[in-house]
Design a protein around this motif. Structure first.
Motif, PDB file in Angstrom:
ATOM      1  N   UNK A  53       1.149  -1.298   0.014  1.00 30.21           N
ATOM      2  CA  UNK A  53      -0.186   0.029  -0.024  1.00 30.21           C
ATOM      3  C   UNK A  53       0.965   1.330   0.079  1.00 30.21           C
ATOM      4  N   UNK A  54       0.489   2.271  -0.680  1.00 28.84           N
ATOM      5  CA  UNK A  54       1.354   3.639  -1.035  1.00 28.84           C
ATOM      6  C   UNK A  54       0.416   4.713  -0.429  1.00 28.84           C
ATOM      7  N   UNK A  55       0.727   5.357   0.429  1.00 29.23           N
ATOM      8  CA  UNK A  55       0.140   6.619   0.772  1.00 29.23           C
ATOM      9  C   UNK A  55       1.056   7.673   0.616  1.00 29.23           C
ATOM     10  N   UNK A  56       0.407   8.637  -0.005  1.00 23.64           N
ATOM     11  CA  UNK A  56       1.031   9.932  -0.214  1.00 23.64           C
ATOM     12  C   UNK A  56       1.567  10.350   0.930  1.00 23.64           C
ATOM     13  N   UNK A  57       2.670  11.239   0.655  1.00 26.06           N
ATOM     14  CA  UNK A  57       3.371  11.744   1.754  1.00 26.06           C
ATOM     15  C   UNK A  57       2.474  12.850   2.783  1.00 26.06           C
ATOM     16  N   UNK A  58       1.837  13.723   1.850  1.00 27.30           N
ATOM     17  CA  UNK A  58       0.895  14.524   2.298  1.00 27.30           C
ATOM     18  C   UNK A  58      -0.106  14.022   3.282  1.00 27.30           C
ATOM     19  N   UNK A  59      -0.560  12.787   2.929  1.00 32.52           N
ATOM     20  CA  UNK A  59      -1.619  12.220   3.801  1.00 32.52           C
ATOM     21  C   UNK A  59      -1.213  11.632   5.229  1.00 32.52           C
ATOM     22  N   UNK A  60       0.208  11.601   5.373  1.00 31.65           N
ATOM     23  CA  UNK A  60       0.457  11.072   6.555  1.00 31.65           C
ATOM     24  C   UNK A  60       1.241  12.276   7.480  1.00 31.65           C
ATOM     25  N   UNK A  61       0.963  13.696   6.746  1.00 31.15           N
ATOM     26  CA  UNK A  61       1.665  14.719   7.456  1.00 31.15           C
ATOM     27  C   UNK A  61       1.141  14.715   8.768  1.00 31.15           C
ATOM     28  N   UNK A  62       1.619  15.436   9.695  1.00 29.59           N
ATOM     29  CA  UNK A  62       0.712  15.754  11.169  1.00 29.59           C
ATOM     30  C   UNK A  62       1.148  17.284  11.465  1.00 29.59           C
ATOM     31  N   UNK A  63       0.112  17.811  11.856  1.00 32.73           N
ATOM     32  CA  UNK A  63       0.403  19.298  12.485  1.00 32.73           C
ATOM     33  C   UNK A  63       1.206  19.181  13.652  1.00 32.73           C
ATOM     34  N   UNK A  64       2.308  20.444  13.534  1.00 27.95           N
ATOM     35  CA  UNK A  64       3.406  20.412  14.657  1.00 27.95           C
ATOM     36  C   UNK A  64       3.189  21.882  14.889  1.00 27.95           C
ATOM     37  N   UNK A  65       3.692  22.338  16.259  1.00 27.85           N
ATOM     38  CA  UNK A  65       3.747  23.409  16.975  1.00 27.85           C
ATOM     39  C   UNK A  65       5.294  24.018  17.020  1.00 27.85           C
ATOM     40  N   UNK A  66       5.526  25.298  16.504  1.00 29.87           N
ATOM     41  CA  UNK A  66       6.496  25.992  16.424  1.00 29.87           C
ATOM     42  C   UNK A  66       6.494  27.415  16.799  1.00 29.87           C
ATOM     43  N   UNK A  67       7.545  27.928  16.999  1.00 24.00           N
ATOM     44  CA  UNK A  67       7.617  29.340  17.301  1.00 24.00           C
ATOM     45  C   UNK A  67       7.642  30.229  16.062  1.00 24.00           C
ATOM     46  N   UNK A  68       6.822  31.000  16.254  1.00 20.99           N
ATOM     47  CA  UNK A  68       6.747  31.983  15.187  1.00 20.99           C
ATOM     48  C   UNK A  68       7.579  33.188  15.117  1.00 20.99           C
ATOM     49  N   UNK A  69       7.723  33.756  13.849  1.00 24.68           N
ATOM     50  CA  UNK A  69       8.749  35.054  13.855  1.00 24.68           C
ATOM     51  C   UNK A  69       8.537  36.036  14.762  1.00 24.68           C
ATOM     52  N   UNK A  70       7.254  36.536  14.972  1.00 26.53           N
ATOM     53  CA  UNK A  70       6.778  37.526  15.850  1.00 26.53           C
ATOM     54  C   UNK A  70       7.218  38.816  15.634  1.00 26.53           C
ATOM     55  N   UNK A  71       6.607  39.779  16.058  1.00 24.12           N
ATOM     56  CA  UNK A  71       6.943  41.096  15.942  1.00 24.12           C
ATOM     57  C   UNK A  71       6.571  41.800  14.538  1.00 24.12           C
ATOM     58  N   UNK A  72       7.145  42.685  14.052  1.00 21.09           N
ATOM     59  CA  UNK A  72       6.819  43.610  12.992  1.00 21.09           C
ATOM     60  C   UNK A  72       8.004  43.587  12.205  1.00 21.09           C
ATOM     61  N   UNK A  73       8.237  42.609  10.954  1.00 22.25           N
ATOM     62  CA  UNK A  73       9.313  42.970   9.992  1.00 22.25           C
ATOM     63  C   UNK A  73       9.099  43.435   8.824  1.00 22.25           C
ATOM     64  N   UNK A  74       9.991  43.839   8.300  1.00 23.13           N
ATOM     65  CA  UNK A  74      10.122  44.642   6.780  1.00 23.13           C
ATOM     66  C   UNK A  74      11.180  43.660   6.048  1.00 23.13           C
ATOM     67  N   UNK A  75      10.506  43.211   4.842  1.00 23.63           N
ATOM     68  CA  UNK A  75      11.461  42.128   4.107  1.00 23.63           C
ATOM     69  C   UNK A  75      11.300  42.913   2.497  1.00 23.63           C
ATOM     70  N   UNK A  76      12.572  42.729   1.776  1.00 20.89           N
ATOM     71  CA  UNK A  76      12.709  43.148   0.352  1.00 20.89           C
ATOM     72  C   UNK A  76      12.840  41.861  -0.446  1.00 20.89           C
ATOM     73  N   UNK A  77      11.979  41.661  -1.206  1.00 21.44           N
ATOM     74  CA  UNK A  77      11.980  40.253  -2.089  1.00 21.44           C
ATOM     75  C   UNK A  77      12.754  40.720  -3.534  1.00 21.44           C
TER      76      UNK A  77
END
Length: 427
Positions: A53-77
């Motif tokens: 049985x093959x299950x796509x990787x996206x189907x077995x992904x699980x939500x994770x908690x992580x630290x956000x960047x926070x604050x107000x940031x300015x970026x130039x792309x």
């Protein structure tokens, strides 16, 4: 008090039974789809085995908690020369995360392989037959040779030593000794008290001494009588009693009828064989006590073995009623409707001698359907011929008669699930 339950069932190398069962429950839908695709692509002989049985990787992904960047940031792309605001960017071709290995190579994009694991033979068949059951299977009346079940039924005065109940036996012995020696014991106590009184107060009275002598003589008799009462008597023994009671028997017989006439080419015969092999595996897996009757027919019908049913090369014209008449004769000879749950499954391309189709409908309506719990007809051709038209008239008046079409191998499995789905199971 804290209790810990440890599962020490033997598992295969590098396998955890508990984790595997949780995984199978969690990805049940993906596994069911994989089993369905496997059935469509397999031959008859290799149906009962495991599957990868093959299950796509996206189907077995699980939500994770992580630290956000926070604050107000300015970026130039950095800008680009190909896109402006609002454009949709297509996914990279080739290795863009599909994991299938198809398409042209690309120097962009990231890919991840599908998660692959193997279902064992038992797990494959369990998923394959999930939500399926013979409809309306009920407990019939007690058969001539019923099944028996042992029940506790109190105590008896005879039995084998291993069934001896010591406490009840000693309790009975004590009751018997009290009942037999009660009067003598009361008289003995009264006489002993009288003798003691005479010795204390009337030791010089001749009349009292004579009474004491008679009392002592009576005391000796009573003590002898009480001593003669046995401590344990055979009538005191009590044995655990068990009785055999008959229980209703769920006996079922399945009639498999297949058309092998000249109009049934190899492709249609293969469809019919697929349906019956799935039915056979289903019945033998879920019902240990079930009889299978295989009937092949062209112009004449014949009861055959399982091997001949699936592999014999005999062919001829088409007279479907011959198979129905043979089924009725076998029911009368071996399977009384009051003792057996009778089921029928018929596979044909629908082509039949024109004057015989009406006869088939009459046989079903008057003889077979009243005796059957369920009857399923599967047509392995798309064209609706005279047999289909006659059978359609039965659907309206008999709820336990069902008919479906299956013209491709991929349709056999859905048709089978539809015909033999558990009552109340979701579609």
């Amino acid at each position: 008090m804290l209790q810990q339950i440890i599962d020490r069932r033997l598992a295969g190398k590098n396998k955890s039974i508990g984790n595997r069962e949780r995984f199978l429950r969690r990805y049940k839908d993906q596994i069911r789809e994989a089993v369905k695709r496997a059935v469509d692509g397999r031959g008859i002989r290799d149906l009962e085995r495991g599957e990868e049985v093959r299950i796509p990787k996206k189907d077995i992904s699980e939500p994770v908690f992580h630290h956000g960047q926070g604050g107000k940031r300015e970026m130039v792309h950095p800008g680009n020369k190909e896109y402006v605001t609002g454009d949709r960017i297509q996914r990279p071709k080739g290795g863009g995360g599909q994991g299938s290995g198809k398409g042209q190579a690309s120097d962009s994009g990231e890919g991840e392989d599908d998660f692959t694991f193997s279902l064992s033979k038992e797990e494959f068949m369990q998923v394959f037959f999930e939500d399926l059951a013979l409809p309306h299977l009920v407990k019939t009346q007690l058969a001539e040779v019923p099944e028996w079940k042992t029940h506790r039924a109190g105590y008896s005065s005879d039995g084998t030593p291993n069934n001896l109940h010591i406490v009840r036996s000693m309790r009975g012995a004590l009751s018997r000794r009290i009942a037999l020696g009660g009067d003598a014991r009361r008289e003995l106590h009264a006489l002993e008290a009288r003798v003691a009184e005479i010795k204390r107060h009337h030791s010089d009275d001749p009349v009292a001494l004579k009474e004491m002598a008679e009392a002592e003589k009576r005391i000796i008799e009573l003590r002898g009588k009480l001593a003669g009462i046995p401590f344990l008597d055979p009538i005191d023994l009590r044995f655990r009693n068990r009785v055999r009671v008959p229980v209703p028997s769920s006996k079922a017989v399945m009639f498999c009828l297949m058309d092998v006439s000249g109009s049934m080419d190899e492709a249609r015969k293969d469809l019919a064989k697929r349906f019956f092999i799935i039915l056979y595996l289903f019945l033998t897996k879920h019902y240990e006590k079930i009889d299978l009757v295989f009937i092949r027919h062209h112009t004449q019908a014949q009861e055959v073995s399982e091997e001949d049913f699936f592999h014999a090369r005999e062919t001829g014209g088409t007279v479907v009623s011959s198979a129905l008449e043979l089924m009725h004769d076998i029911i009368k000879a071996r399977y009384h409707p009051g003792e057996w749950n009778i089921y029928g499954a018929q596979a044909s391309d629908g082509d039949n001698w024109h004057h015989d189709s009406g006869r088939c409908r009459e046989l079903l309506a008057e003889k077979l359907l009243p005796a059957c719990r369920y009857y399923a007809y599967v047509q392995v051709a798309e064209e609706e011929q005279n047999l289909w038209e006659e059978y359609t008239r039965l659907v309206e008046t008999h709820k336990h008669f069902a008919m479906r079409k299956a013209t491709e191998a991929s349709q056999i499995y859905p048709v089978f699930r539809d015909l033999f789905k558990k009552e109340g199971a979701p579609k």
